[in-house]
Scaffold this active site. Structure first.
Site, PDB file in Angstrom:
ATOM      1  N   HIS A 121     -78.805  80.998  55.064  1.00  0.00           N
ATOM      2  CA  HIS A 121     -78.902  79.769  54.275  1.00  0.00           C
ATOM      3  C   HIS A 121     -78.981  78.619  55.285  1.00  0.00           C
ATOM      4  O   HIS A 121     -78.415  78.711  56.378  1.00  0.00           O
ATOM      5  CB  HIS A 121     -77.627  79.653  53.430  1.00  0.00           C
ATOM      6  N   GLN A 201     -71.727  84.429  49.432  1.00  0.00           N
ATOM      7  CA  GLN A 201     -72.216  85.365  48.419  1.00  0.00           C
ATOM      8  C   GLN A 201     -71.485  86.711  48.460  1.00  0.00           C
ATOM      9  O   GLN A 201     -71.870  87.634  47.736  1.00  0.00           O
ATOM     10  CB  GLN A 201     -73.735  85.604  48.603  1.00  0.00           C
ATOM     11  N   LYS A 224     -68.534  79.205  43.533  1.00  0.00           N
ATOM     12  CA  LYS A 224     -69.328  80.422  43.270  1.00  0.00           C
ATOM     13  C   LYS A 224     -68.427  81.565  42.817  1.00  0.00           C
ATOM     14  O   LYS A 224     -68.889  82.674  42.591  1.00  0.00           O
ATOM     15  CB  LYS A 224     -70.090  80.826  44.533  1.00  0.00           C
ATOM     16  N   CYS A 368     -82.779  77.319  49.744  1.00  0.00           N
ATOM     17  CA  CYS A 368     -82.240  76.849  51.028  1.00  0.00           C
ATOM     18  C   CYS A 368     -82.333  77.930  52.097  1.00  0.00           C
ATOM     19  O   CYS A 368     -81.452  78.014  52.971  1.00  0.00           O
ATOM     20  CB  CYS A 368     -80.788  76.373  50.906  1.00  0.00           C
TER      21      CYS A 368
HETATM   22  N1  7TS Z   1     -74.313  80.111  52.393  1.00  0.00           N
HETATM   23  C1  7TS Z   1     -74.860  80.872  51.449  1.00  0.00           C
HETATM   24  C2  7TS Z   1     -75.161  82.312  51.744  1.00  0.00           C
HETATM   25  C3  7TS Z   1     -75.131  80.342  50.187  1.00  0.00           C
HETATM   26  O1  7TS Z   1     -75.660  81.100  49.242  1.00  0.00           O
HETATM   27  C4  7TS Z   1     -74.842  78.969  49.937  1.00  0.00           C
HETATM   28  C5  7TS Z   1     -75.195  78.305  48.648  1.00  0.00           C
HETATM   29  C6  7TS Z   1     -74.238  78.229  50.956  1.00  0.00           C
HETATM   30  C7  7TS Z   1     -74.004  78.820  52.174  1.00  0.00           C
HETATM   31  C8  7TS Z   1     -73.822  76.809  50.762  1.00  0.00           C
HETATM   32  O2  7TS Z   1     -72.763  76.739  49.865  1.00  0.00           O
HETATM   33  P1  7TS Z   1     -72.159  75.337  49.401  1.00  0.00           P
HETATM   34  O3  7TS Z   1     -71.200  75.707  48.316  1.00  0.00           O
HETATM   35  O4  7TS Z   1     -71.512  74.732  50.570  1.00  0.00           O
HETATM   36  O5  7TS Z   1     -73.327  74.530  48.901  1.00  0.00           O
HETATM   37  N2  7TS Z   1     -76.261  78.907  47.981  1.00  0.00           N
HETATM   38  C9  7TS Z   1     -76.940  78.419  46.909  1.00  0.00           C
HETATM   39  C10 7TS Z   1     -77.939  79.149  46.298  1.00  0.00           C
HETATM   40  O6  7TS Z   1     -78.301  80.271  46.624  1.00  0.00           O
HETATM   41  N3  7TS Z   1     -78.431  78.402  45.278  1.00  0.00           N
HETATM   42  O7  7TS Z   1     -77.772  77.246  45.238  1.00  0.00           O
HETATM   43  C11 7TS Z   1     -76.840  77.228  46.254  1.00  0.00           C
END
Ligand code: 7TS
Length: 407
Positions: A121, A201, A224, A368
């Site tokens: 990501h 994830q 999540k 992303c």
């Molecule tokens: N790393 C992974 C693997 C992710 O899926 C996400 C968010 C992040 C980091 C960042 O997380 P945050 O909570 O700090 O924003 N992924 C997604 C997605 O797959 N669709 O929307 C956000």
């Protein structure tokens, strides 16, 4: 797991979207929240609101107790050695930035390398690139195979004595591929490097044991995993965190600030508060504690098996559909409940808009993770991602719509 009973705990699942019952398949972006989480947040604001760690009045002590109780729950949930290894952040993104900025502050220099993978990501790519520009270290990238799996040989071969930290997602947010982070952590440590895993994830969907994996850092987001937005976690091994310079300065993270002979002398607070400058998202942390209680009561193995079952079912059904291309590995044993796909004749955004007409929430775009889409040779993809409240009946409805479009 009794899915129908679980569904009763999530008020939003009663919603209609465009006159159709909501089918929520965008769980990799954010999960829905049960009453117990919503109630924990409301209860805090109604009865216990006070700032933590700084006053002796009742509300402040109650808020502090609830806040620190959540830290204990999270520590147990991921099997950390101590709650002092749990640092609250705004989410995965801030947790990774904390490590990047903190190591960049005093550890990483021009002879050093940081190794990441091309399936990350952007939040596990961009912070490293920003700090590399300031500090002059090199960011190296491990390759990814055409099916979205990690090229282990390539990744391992890039770990050398120059590598200071290896950073890898535990589960890809595009393909659901589960990486063998335990095996990579071993090679990283053999070479004197630290190991950071992005658990955004994985932690919501499977048992993650930081001592068993033997990683130095684990980053994840509360929203999540049934918790509220605005709160996340950085787990860090005590030995690693103790050596690091704080990411942000302010209240709470200091032991002492004194002024003598025209200069200021500052000493840091103990772990974990050394990394928690300023007033945190107290209600969010308490809500995350309630989310952990909910997941623990279900059992993480049950959560994982339910999603595996749904993924297997959806994959088999989708393979029979014309005009659909599925991406990611065919071996489902190393995969979580995330399905990227393309519908012939429709862009990913058109696909998501079309399903939205039927009340189905999908994600579209490159999630992303542009470098991974480049490898998959896709401008973008549509993505269905499952969680505890999803059912085979919802997948049947999803397939029915695809078949209607094909006919
Ligand atoms: N790393 C992974 C693997 C992710 O899926 C996400 C968010 C992040 C980091 C960042 O997380 P945050 O909570 O700090 O924003 N992924 C997604 C997605 O797959 N669709 O929307 C956000």
């Amino acid at each position: 797991m009794n899915i129908q009973a679980i569904r009763q705990d999530f008020p939003i699942l009663n919603r209609q979207i465009n006159g159709k019952p909501l089918i929520y398949f965008d769980n990799a972006a954010t999960s829905q929240k049960p009453y117990s989480v919503i109630d924990a947040i409301t209860n805090y604001y109604q009865y216990h609101n006070g700032n933590i760690h700084r006053a002796i009045h009742t509300l402040s002590s109650e808020a502090t107790e609830l806040f620190e109780k959540s830290r204990e729950k999270i520590s147990k949930f991921i099997n950390a050695k101590s709650p002092n290894e749990i640092i609250f952040t705004r989410g995965t993104t801030e947790a990774i930035n904390l490590v990047a900025y903190s190591l960049g502050c005093d550890t990483l220099g021009s002879d050093d390398e940081v190794l990441i993978s091309l399936m990350e990501h952007h939040s596990n790519i961009v912070p490293w690139e920003i700090i590399a520009k300031c500090r002059g270290f090199t960011v190296k990238y491990g390759h990814v195979n055409k099916d979205g799996t990690l090229d282990y040989q390539d990744f391992m071969s890039k770990i050398t004595k120059k590598t200071k930290i290896c950073c890898l997602s535990h589960v890809s947010n595009v393909t659901g591929v589960i990486n063998d982070v335990k095996c990579i952590a071993k090679v990283a440590h053999d070479n004197g490097a630290l190991m950071l895993i992005d658990g955004a994830q994985s932690v919501p969907h499977m048992k993650v044991d930081v001592q068993d994996l033997n990683v130095d850092f684990l980053a994840f987001s509360g929203h999540k995993m049934l918790g509220p937005t605005g709160v996340g976690v950085l787990y860090g091994k005590k030995e690693a965190l103790q050596k690091m310079t704080p990411f942000q300065g302010g209240g709470e993270m200091i032991k002492d600030v004194s002024f003598s002979a025209d200069h200021c002398v500052v000493s840091w607070n103990e772990l974990p508060w050394k990394f928690e400058a300023g007033t945190p998202d107290i209600a969010g942390v308490i809500g995350l504690g309630a989310a952990i209680d909910y997941l623990v009561a279900l059992g993480m193995d049950n959560v994982f098996n339910h999603e595996k079952d749904l993924t297997q079912y959806a994959t088999e059904c989708l393979k029979k559909c014309r005009d659909i291309t599925l991406y990611g590995p065919t071996d489902l044993s190393q995969k979580c409940g995330i399905l990227p796909f393309c519908l012939r004749g429709f862009s990913s955004h058109e696909t998501a808009a079309l399903f939205n007409e039927y009340g189905i929430a999908l994600r579209s775009g490159y999630h992303c993770a542009q470098p991974l889409h480049q490898i998959l040779n896709l401008p973008s993809s549509a993505r269905a991602s499952f969680y505890i409240y999803n059912t085979k009946a919802e997948i049947d409805r999803f397939i029915e719509i695809i078949e209607e479009l094909n006919s």
